[in-house]
Write a protein that holds these residues in place. Structure first.
Motif, PDB file in Angstrom:
ATOM      1  N   ILE A 430       0.848  -1.189   0.000  1.00 40.70           N
ATOM      2  CA  ILE A 430       0.000   0.000   0.000  1.00 40.70           C
ATOM      3  C   ILE A 430       0.884   1.239   0.000  1.00 40.70           C
ATOM      4  CG2 ILE A 430      -0.180   0.302   2.513  1.00 40.70           C
ATOM      5  CD1 ILE A 430      -3.246   0.446   0.296  1.00 40.70           C
ATOM      6  N   ILE A 431       0.510   2.266  -0.766  1.00 41.10           N
ATOM      7  CA  ILE A 431       1.262   3.533  -0.699  1.00 41.10           C
ATOM      8  C   ILE A 431       0.881   4.238   0.595  1.00 41.10           C
ATOM      9  CG2 ILE A 431       1.707   5.768  -1.736  1.00 41.10           C
ATOM     10  CD1 ILE A 431       1.201   4.643  -4.450  1.00 41.10           C
ATOM     11  N   GLY A 451       3.984   0.113   2.158  1.00 39.70           N
ATOM     12  CA  GLY A 451       3.823  -0.623   3.405  1.00 39.70           C
ATOM     13  C   GLY A 451       3.154  -1.972   3.228  1.00 39.70           C
ATOM     14  N   VAL A 452       3.313  -2.821   4.241  1.00 38.19           N
ATOM     15  CA  VAL A 452       2.621  -4.107   4.298  1.00 38.19           C
ATOM     16  C   VAL A 452       1.655  -4.086   5.481  1.00 38.19           C
ATOM     17  CG1 VAL A 452       4.390  -5.488   3.149  1.00 38.19           C
ATOM     18  CG2 VAL A 452       4.562  -5.075   5.608  1.00 38.19           C
ATOM     19  N   SER A 453       0.740  -5.001   5.473  1.00 37.85           N
ATOM     20  CA  SER A 453      -0.311  -5.017   6.491  1.00 37.85           C
ATOM     21  C   SER A 453       0.163  -5.698   7.778  1.00 37.85           C
ATOM     22  CB  SER A 453      -1.535  -5.756   5.953  1.00 37.85           C
ATOM     23  OG  SER A 453      -2.511  -5.886   6.964  1.00 37.85           O
ATOM     24  N   ARG A 459       1.990  -8.125  17.213  1.00 41.82           N
ATOM     25  CA  ARG A 459       3.202  -7.378  17.570  1.00 41.82           C
ATOM     26  C   ARG A 459       3.060  -5.882  17.315  1.00 41.82           C
ATOM     27  NH1 ARG A 459       7.162 -10.763  13.771  1.00 41.82           N
ATOM     28  NH2 ARG A 459       5.302 -10.495  12.456  1.00 41.82           N
ATOM     29  N   TYR A 460       2.010  -5.486  16.587  1.00 44.47           N
ATOM     30  CA  TYR A 460       1.902  -4.083  16.164  1.00 44.47           C
ATOM     31  C   TYR A 460       0.506  -3.539  16.461  1.00 44.47           C
ATOM     32  CZ  TYR A 460       6.165  -5.185  13.585  1.00 44.47           C
ATOM     33  OH  TYR A 460       7.437  -5.579  13.255  1.00 44.47           O
ATOM     34  N   GLU A 461       0.457  -2.214  16.613  1.00 42.68           N
ATOM     35  CA  GLU A 461      -0.822  -1.548  16.835  1.00 42.68           C
ATOM     36  C   GLU A 461      -1.332  -0.887  15.557  1.00 42.68           C
ATOM     37  OE1 GLU A 461      -0.319   1.178  20.026  1.00 42.68           O
ATOM     38  OE2 GLU A 461       0.142  -0.357  21.527  1.00 42.68           O
ATOM     39  N   GLU A 462      -0.429  -0.638  14.590  1.00 42.06           N
ATOM     40  CA  GLU A 462      -0.809   0.026  13.360  1.00 42.06           C
ATOM     41  C   GLU A 462      -1.523  -0.936  12.404  1.00 42.06           C
ATOM     42  OE1 GLU A 462       2.202  -0.304  14.621  1.00 42.06           O
ATOM     43  OE2 GLU A 462       3.452   1.476  14.402  1.00 42.06           O
ATOM     44  N   GLU A 463      -2.045  -0.359  11.324  1.00 44.28           N
ATOM     45  CA  GLU A 463      -2.622  -1.179  10.259  1.00 44.28           C
ATOM     46  C   GLU A 463      -1.561  -1.558   9.229  1.00 44.28           C
ATOM     47  OE1 GLU A 463      -7.121  -0.574   9.264  1.00 44.28           O
ATOM     48  OE2 GLU A 463      -6.089   1.366   9.057  1.00 44.28           O
ATOM     49  N   PHE A 464      -0.665  -0.605   8.915  1.00 46.80           N
ATOM     50  CA  PHE A 464       0.383  -0.831   7.922  1.00 46.80           C
ATOM     51  C   PHE A 464       1.703  -0.264   8.442  1.00 46.80           C
ATOM     52  CE2 PHE A 464      -3.645  -0.274   5.662  1.00 46.80           C
ATOM     53  CZ  PHE A 464      -3.697  -1.441   4.903  1.00 46.80           C
ATOM     54  N   LYS A 520      11.035  -0.673  11.405  1.00 44.50           N
ATOM     55  CA  LYS A 520       9.932  -1.193  12.213  1.00 44.50           C
ATOM     56  C   LYS A 520       9.573  -2.623  11.812  1.00 44.50           C
ATOM     57  CE  LYS A 520       6.727   0.924  14.609  1.00 44.50           C
ATOM     58  NZ  LYS A 520       5.843   2.055  14.943  1.00 44.50           N
ATOM     59  N   ALA A 521       9.708  -2.932  10.524  1.00 44.14           N
ATOM     60  CA  ALA A 521       9.380  -4.269  10.046  1.00 44.14           C
ATOM     61  C   ALA A 521      10.502  -5.267  10.303  1.00 44.14           C
ATOM     62  CB  ALA A 521       9.083  -4.226   8.546  1.00 44.14           C
TER      63      ALA A 521
END
Length: 572
Positions: A430-431, A451-453, A459-464, A520-521
């Motif tokens: 995703i852009i 980004g990836v989902s 492990r993450y709070e974000e969507e991407f 982050k990834a």
């Protein structure tokens, strides 16, 4: 003393900014050439060329400032009186650049505006600051030096100070070959002569002085002074009219390097001309034992175990280590496989044809028993397909096609060397952010953070989360359509960067997946580029971080053909 505007760091920063905002390489070169012509002091010219083309120090100096991103980023938060985690980090993520983030914060935050003023620091004073930075080791000392320096600079100067300090690209679409052209234009010299002198001296600052003082012919080549590497073009970007004019060899999944040997003195240099000798003691020992004449070899370092070239990810375990442990040496043993000869028996051999250099290399390999690539004569494209499949079976990246009669075109990317590679894979992304382009892409958003989902990842709070940046692989018409859509999905604006609502899905092609603990990834994509704009997909279709991790493990565990079957290199 009256300070001439031309020899201040602010002037250099303004020139760099103007070059970045200018379209067309010829126009950029003209701006830089005019700037060089106005510098009437040798020290100023040397430093200007060095700062624009090499970094804080000459490539020959072995000096580094070693100031980490967190060191100057946390200082910037303190300088601006903002929270590092809540304000600085999100701003940096949005812009994709710490130096640009700091420039904008210093320009716009009132608390920061009170702390800096333009002092018109000279280029020599900037060099002194870099020298001071490399002489200290503690974070506190480095931050103290930076804080004092920033107080005397404009935000624009701070941005380019950080980029020069980091020895990376200035991100103005103006690399070494353009600076060489600027030197030639400024002092009425032939580009090929300036390029040659830069190659044999290893210093763009020294090259500028020799050009202005009509002393290019005085330049002499020295061993243990790294040479600019010859580069390859993708085969799809260059038409091949006659395959019989090329030799073919496998393209290794390793690290390009250059090794200089004189008796028991052995130095290894990376593609960015850094000395990496200390990271590979077994290679140093191997070449010390060969009783070689004075030579320079161009080749590839690979992890080689059980008669098999191992994945690049294994080599990453060795890269950057100052003193690898016995355990590391045993688990990830390396081998340097040579494919070209640049210096032999006291003389450079750059102007010899590939066939001539190859014959010298082959004879040396037979006499001294060191590994060189297996090269093949080819007749047609069908043979290339056969060798390509063999290379992939060995776990290598693909093939290199090398023109039989080419000289060693140091620092050039032409038709003489062509690379045939298969993409490492592709994922749907995703852009997340769109960054304004420069040069011919000025006025549009042409650089993108993808980004990836992680929506369902505990492990993450974000969507991407970001997985890579790409700025190529699309047509002008596709870019226009993306920019029209961006207007409708902009969530936030950070200077030249837009934060976007999840909407545009890109199938992103890449060469490889690499571990990168600074992200982050924890992974980044190697050479990502657009494969397709998937207008038919929604954010729900974007691949996940777990998909990336799976692809990484599959590549790592891929079965590889041992070298006892159709070997891609040989001893003697």
């Amino acid at each position: 003393m009256t300070i001439k505007p031309t020899n201040t760091f602010y002037t250099l920063s303004r020139i760099a900014q103007t070059i970045g905002e200018t379209r067309g390489s010829h126009a950029k070169i003209r701006i830089c050439a005019e700037y060089f012509m106005q510098l009437d002091n040798d020290t100023d010219l040397r430093l200007a060329a060095q700062f624009l083309g090499e970094g804080a120090f000459s490539d020959l100096s072995d000096k580094r400032t070693t100031v980490g991103s967190r060191t100057y980023s946390t200082l910037a938060a303190e300088f601006c009186e903002i929270d590092y985690d809540m304000v600085f980090k999100p701003s940096k993520t949005a812009l994709g650049s710490a130096s640009e983030t700091i420039e904008k914060l210093l320009n716009n935050i009132p608390e920061a505006q009170k702390k800096w003023s333009a002092h018109g620091l000279l280029l020599k004073e900037i060099e002194d600051i870099f020298e001071e930075l490399q002489s200290v080791s503690s974070r506190a000392d480095k931050q103290s030096i930076l804080k004092n320096a920033w107080a005397k600079m404009t935000p624009l100067e701070v941005k380019f100070f950080l980029r020069i300090m980091g020895r990376g690209s200035l991100r103005i679409g103006f690399e070494s070959k353009s600076i060489i052209s600027s030197i030639a234009k400024a002092f009425d010299k032939k580009v090929k002569d300036v390029r040659y002198v830069h190659m044999i001296t290893g210093s763009i600052g020294k090259t500028a002085l020799l050009a202005r003082n009509d002393q290019l012919e005085d330049a002499q080549f020295k061993l243990f002074q790294p040479i600019s590497f010859m580069l390859a073009s993708p085969v799809e970007s260059r038409s091949v009219e006659d395959f019989q004019e090329y030799l073919v060899e496998e393209k290794f999944d390793g690290m390009r390097c250059q090794i200089h040997v004189k008796q028991d003195k052995v130095h290894i240099f990376s593609r960015d001309l850094n000395d990496i000798t200390h990271s590979f003691p077994e290679i140093v020992s191997f070449f010390r034992e060969r009783d070689l004449p004075e030579i320079i070899l161009d080749g590839e370092i690979c992890v080689f175990r059980d008669d098999t070239i191992m994945p690049f990810q294994h080599l990453q375990k060795r890269m950057g280590l100052k003193k690898p442990t016995k355990k590391i040496l045993a688990e990830y043993p390396t081998l340097l496989i040579s494919y070209d000869l640049l210096f032999y028996d006291g003389e450079p051999v750059f102007e010899h044809t590939l066939i001539e250099r190859r014959q010298l290399l082959t004879d040396l390999s037979k006499r001294h028993n060191f590994p060189i690539t297996t090269q093949h004569y080819i007749q047609n494209k069908d043979e290339i397909d056969t060798y390509f499949e063999q290379a992939l079976a060995h776990g290598n990246e693909g093939l290199m096609l090398k023109h039989k009669h080419s000289t060693y075109e140091y620092g050039q990317r032409r038709k003489s060397w062509l690379k045939v590679k298969k993409p490492g894979g592709s994922i749907d992304t995703i852009i997340m952010y769109a960054h304004a382009g420069s040069g011919k892409r000025g006025g549009t958003y042409s650089d993108f953070t993808l980004g990836v989902s992680v929506r369902d990842d505990e492990r993450y709070e974000e969507e991407f989360i970001p997985i890579g940046k790409a700025y190529g692989g699309y047509t002008d018409e596709e870019l226009k359509k993306i920019n029209n859509r961006i207007k409708e999905i902009t969530a936030e604006k950070y200077g030249p960067t837009l934060g976007l609502y999840p909407d545009i899905v890109i199938e992103l092609e890449f060469d490889d997946i690499q571990v990168n603990k600074r992200t982050k990834a924890n992974y980044t994509l190697r050479f990502p580029r657009f494969k397709a704009i998937r207008w038919d997909l929604s954010p729900n279709d974007v691949d996940t971080l777990k998909d990336v991790e799976r692809l990484y493990e599959e590549k790592l565990n891929q079965q590889r053909l041992a070298q006892d079957q159709n070997p891609s290199f040989q001893f003697g």
